[in-house]
Every structure is written in structure tokens, then in C-alpha cells.
Design a protein around this motif. Structure first.
Motif, PDB file in Angstrom:
ATOM      1  N   UNK A 175       0.832  -1.200   0.000  1.00  0.00           N
ATOM      2  CA  UNK A 175       0.000   0.000   0.000  1.00  0.00           C
ATOM      3  C   UNK A 175       0.864   1.247   0.000  1.00  0.00           C
ATOM      4  N   UNK A 176       1.950   1.218   0.759  1.00  0.00           N
ATOM      5  CA  UNK A 176       2.865   2.366   0.809  1.00  0.00           C
ATOM      6  C   UNK A 176       3.482   2.615  -0.559  1.00  0.00           C
ATOM      7  N   UNK A 177       4.008   1.562  -1.160  1.00  0.00           N
ATOM      8  CA  UNK A 177       4.662   1.708  -2.461  1.00  0.00           C
ATOM      9  C   UNK A 177       3.685   2.215  -3.523  1.00  0.00           C
ATOM     10  N   UNK A 178       2.458   1.758  -3.477  1.00  0.00           N
ATOM     11  CA  UNK A 178       1.462   2.217  -4.458  1.00  0.00           C
ATOM     12  C   UNK A 178       1.108   3.682  -4.228  1.00  0.00           C
ATOM     13  N   UNK A 179       1.051   4.094  -2.985  1.00  0.00           N
ATOM     14  CA  UNK A 179       0.791   5.497  -2.676  1.00  0.00           C
ATOM     15  C   UNK A 179       1.952   6.384  -3.119  1.00  0.00           C
ATOM     16  N   UNK A 180       3.175   5.912  -2.916  1.00  0.00           N
ATOM     17  CA  UNK A 180       4.351   6.664  -3.370  1.00  0.00           C
ATOM     18  C   UNK A 180       4.292   6.854  -4.882  1.00  0.00           C
ATOM     19  N   UNK A 181       3.991   5.777  -5.598  1.00  0.00           N
ATOM     20  CA  UNK A 181       3.909   5.849  -7.060  1.00  0.00           C
ATOM     21  C   UNK A 181       2.823   6.839  -7.486  1.00  0.00           C
ATOM     22  N   UNK A 182       1.724   6.845  -6.777  1.00  0.00           N
ATOM     23  CA  UNK A 182       0.605   7.721  -7.131  1.00  0.00           C
ATOM     24  C   UNK A 182       0.960   9.197  -6.997  1.00  0.00           C
ATOM     25  N   UNK A 183       1.620   9.569  -5.897  1.00  0.00           N
ATOM     26  CA  UNK A 183       1.868  10.994  -5.636  1.00  0.00           C
ATOM     27  C   UNK A 183       3.155  11.504  -6.292  1.00  0.00           C
ATOM     28  N   UNK A 184       3.985  10.592  -6.798  1.00  0.00           N
ATOM     29  CA  UNK A 184       5.254  10.980  -7.417  1.00  0.00           C
ATOM     30  C   UNK A 184       5.018  11.420  -8.860  1.00  0.00           C
ATOM     31  N   UNK A 185       5.675  12.494  -9.263  1.00  0.00           N
ATOM     32  CA  UNK A 185       5.597  12.950 -10.646  1.00  0.00           C
ATOM     33  C   UNK A 185       6.412  12.033 -11.549  1.00  0.00           C
ATOM     34  N   UNK A 186       6.070  12.010 -12.831  1.00  0.00           N
ATOM     35  CA  UNK A 186       6.886  11.288 -13.804  1.00  0.00           C
ATOM     36  C   UNK A 186       8.289  11.902 -13.815  1.00  0.00           C
ATOM     37  N   UNK A 187       9.289  11.046 -13.737  1.00  0.00           N
ATOM     38  CA  UNK A 187      10.669  11.507 -13.655  1.00  0.00           C
ATOM     39  C   UNK A 187      11.168  11.689 -12.241  1.00  0.00           C
ATOM     40  N   UNK A 188      10.261  11.522 -11.263  1.00  0.00           N
ATOM     41  CA  UNK A 188      10.636  11.679  -9.864  1.00  0.00           C
ATOM     42  C   UNK A 188      11.263  10.422  -9.293  1.00  0.00           C
ATOM     43  N   UNK A 189      12.112  10.597  -8.290  1.00  0.00           N
ATOM     44  CA  UNK A 189      12.850   9.495  -7.668  1.00  0.00           C
ATOM     45  C   UNK A 189      12.300   9.179  -6.288  1.00  0.00           C
ATOM     46  N   UNK A 190      12.151   7.890  -6.002  1.00  0.00           N
ATOM     47  CA  UNK A 190      11.801   7.401  -4.669  1.00  0.00           C
ATOM     48  C   UNK A 190      13.035   6.767  -4.062  1.00  0.00           C
ATOM     49  N   UNK A 191      13.469   7.258  -2.887  1.00  0.00           N
ATOM     50  CA  UNK A 191      14.613   6.704  -2.172  1.00  0.00           C
ATOM     51  C   UNK A 191      14.143   6.205  -0.814  1.00  0.00           C
ATOM     52  N   UNK A 192      14.270   4.896  -0.588  1.00  0.00           N
ATOM     53  CA  UNK A 192      13.722   4.261   0.610  1.00  0.00           C
ATOM     54  C   UNK A 192      14.830   3.540   1.372  1.00  0.00           C
ATOM     55  N   UNK A 193      15.282   4.128   2.493  1.00  0.00           N
ATOM     56  CA  UNK A 193      16.376   3.586   3.306  1.00  0.00           C
ATOM     57  C   UNK A 193      15.814   2.800   4.482  1.00  0.00           C
ATOM     58  N   UNK A 194      16.284   1.553   4.638  1.00  0.00           N
ATOM     59  CA  UNK A 194      15.868   0.723   5.766  1.00  0.00           C
ATOM     60  C   UNK A 194      17.025  -0.180   6.196  1.00  0.00           C
ATOM     61  N   UNK A 195      16.814  -0.945   7.246  1.00  0.00           N
ATOM     62  CA  UNK A 195      17.860  -1.843   7.732  1.00  0.00           C
ATOM     63  C   UNK A 195      18.136  -2.945   6.715  1.00  0.00           C
ATOM     64  N   UNK A 196      19.399  -3.248   6.532  1.00  0.00           N
ATOM     65  CA  UNK A 196      19.849  -4.275   5.598  1.00  0.00           C
ATOM     66  C   UNK A 196      19.694  -5.666   6.214  1.00  0.00           C
ATOM     67  N   UNK A 197      19.363  -6.631   5.383  1.00  0.00           N
ATOM     68  CA  UNK A 197      19.321  -8.031   5.808  1.00  0.00           C
ATOM     69  C   UNK A 197      20.662  -8.656   5.445  1.00  0.00           C
ATOM     70  N   UNK A 198      21.544  -8.760   6.427  1.00  0.00           N
ATOM     71  CA  UNK A 198      22.925  -9.175   6.178  1.00  0.00           C
ATOM     72  C   UNK A 198      23.233 -10.516   6.853  1.00  0.00           C
TER      73      UNK A 198
END
Length: 282
Positions: free
Chosen positions: A158-181
């Protein structure tokens, strides 16, 4: 300006200096209760407290990289911006840009007001909102930024779909979270600590580390190549070694440089970020 982006028919405008109001948190109720307790503590210098959980030099460098993708007079959405500290130098870096922080925990936004000072309602606007139902019109933002926020939201799609909806064409989504190492898993095992990839942590909050599953989900929605970046190579607060987190730490500055070689050092990286560009649909 912000009223042009907000869905003004479904949001309370400017209450207590903050836009919006949430009363039903649904699956994130536990998260809110935990974060409200943290926000109730007072600190003389909030950046020192932040440096225990984030490398400020590393993320300051990442902010600069991100801002290079934003056009003149652009608008950025920060999902889960918490205390807003990433934008404390926005007037210095890019005074032409406007940042809207949407945050689930309202108490965090009052702390953001104290940290950001005169930038509030000038360069930075605060919204009490939920990432799974963003109170913004489609194609509103030139970039979307998020740091260790989506990892605490169970309904990631749901979050990713909302990000896609509100982002303009050509816009960048940067999502930082904890790495699975796998290396971190071994260290946790050696220390006798439980390593959780996805689930509830100590009955306090939900956590999901970034894996290729996240990447595949994001690719399905954006229908483009998803780039991974690995950061906080040296910064390791989980091992009680939050070295290099402070704003002017030399080790932290070295750490920010190592991010350029993050893919080679990914077993050591604390963070993995996913970067997606919204392309024009043909």
C-alpha cells in the motif's frame, strides 16, 4: 503552496501548527504507542540522541545526493520524517526546494518544529498523516524520501502504491531501511541476540529488513529497474558501537565516503536503500 498539494476536502488544515489529524492507526497502533513514549522524553540536544541511531554524516551526504535529482523549485515528500533532522540545512543546500514531512506520530512533529525552527512553513511543512493513505493529490512531488520508516509498516505494498501515485513522472523514490545481512546474522548469533528479518520486536513495533522481496515488490509497481545502495558501513549501534554517528565525526565522514563502494561492502552495511524512478507510461 501546500494547499495545492493537500486533499483539502479530507484533511484538517493547520491545527496546532501542523496539518492533518489521525484518530485511527489500524495495524500501526502498537508503533504509535511505542513512538509516543520515546517522543515524551526531553533531550538538551536532539542531534546527539539522533546520532545514537543514525549516522548523521552519512545521511547528510545521502541527502545531498538526493537533492541533485530534484529540479529547481521542486517539492519533496518525506515519509515518516519523524524529527525532521534531515532537512535542518535545506536553506543552505537548496533554498528553492519545499519539503513536506508526513509523520504518523504527532508528538514527533512538535520536536521537528523545535529542530527546524524558521524553516517551518517556509521550506518545510509538517503533516500528521499515514503513508498507506497519503493525503495528497496524484503527481504532486518531484521526489519521495524515506529513512527507516517503511520498515515499520506491515502493509508495504500500500505504501509503495501510494508513493507511485503521488510521485511525478521523472521523480525518484529513495527508501532507506535496515539491511538483511548474513554477516550481521552471524554476529547476532555469536552475541546471543535474536536476529529478526520480519515480525514484532519485543512487543513494541513491527520491523521488516530490506530483502530482494522488497525490491521485487517495488519493481512490480514502478515497472522499472530498482537500484540498491548500501550505507552506514561502519556505524553499528546494534553492537553498542554507535561510533561515527555525530554530526562532525571524522569517522562518520569516512563512512559516508565508503557508501560509494557499498555494493562491495554490503555484508557490513547496516542500511540498504532501494531507489526507483517513475517513468512515463507509454
Amino acid at each position: 503552496m501546500i494547499e495545492d498539494i493537500l486533499k483539502v476536502d479530507s484533511i484538517t488544515i493547520k491545527k496546532d501548527g501542523i496539518y492533518g489529524q489521525i484518530s485511527d492507526y489500524g495495524e500501526q497502533e502498537l508503533e504509535v504507542r511505542t513512538r509516543e513514549k520515546v517522543a515524551s522524553d526531553h533531550f538538551d540536544y536532539y542531534l546527539d540522541e539522533i546520532s545514537k541511531n543514525h549516522s548523521i554524516p552519512v545521511m547528510d551526504k545521502e541527502i545531498i545526493r538526493f537533492l541533485e535529482t530534484i529540479p529547481n523549485n521542486g517539492t519533496i515528500l518525506d515519509i515518516g520524517g519523524c524529527w525532521g533532522w534531515h532537512w535542518r540545512k535545506i536553506n543552505e543546500f537548496r533554498p528553492d526546494i519545499k519539503v513536506i514531512i508526513v509523520e504518523l506520530v504527532k508528538s514527533n512533529l512538535f520536536i521537528a518544529k523545535s529542530i527546524l525552527g524558521e524553516s517551518i512553513d517556509k521550506n518545510v511543512f509538517l503533516v500528521h498523516g499515514n503513508a498507506i493513505n497519503l493525503p495528497f493529490y496524484e503527481n504532486s512531488f518531484d521526489g519521495v524520501w524515506s529513512v527507516q520508516a517503511t520498515q515499520h509498516i506491515p502493509s508495504l505494498e500500500l505504501v509503495y502504491r501510494e508513493v507511485f501515485r503521488v510521485l511525478k513522472v521523472g521523480g525518484l523514490f529513495a527508501d532507506y531501511n535496515l539491511n538483511n545481512s548474513n554477516l550481521t546474522k552471524l554476529i547476532y548469533r555469536f552475541l546471543g541476540k535474536k536476529y529478526l528479518v520480519e515480525g514484532i520486536v519485543n512487543n513494541k513495533f513491527f520491523l521488516r529488513r530490506t530483502t530482494d522481496k522488497n525490491r521485487s515488490l517495488l519493481k512490480m509497481i514502478f515497472k522499472t529497474k530498482i537500484r540498491s545502495r548500501y550505507t552506514e558501513i561502519l556505524f553499528s549501534p546494534e553492537y553498542k558501537l554507535p561510533i561515527g554517528g555525530k554530526e562532525k565525526s571524522l569517522l562518520g565522514m569516512v563512512d559516508s565516503y565508503l557508501a560509494n563502494f557499498g555494493y562491495l561492502l554490503k555484508p557490513f552495511a547496516r542500511q540498504r536503500s532501494l531507489h526507483a524512478l517513475k517513468l512515463k507510461v507509454i
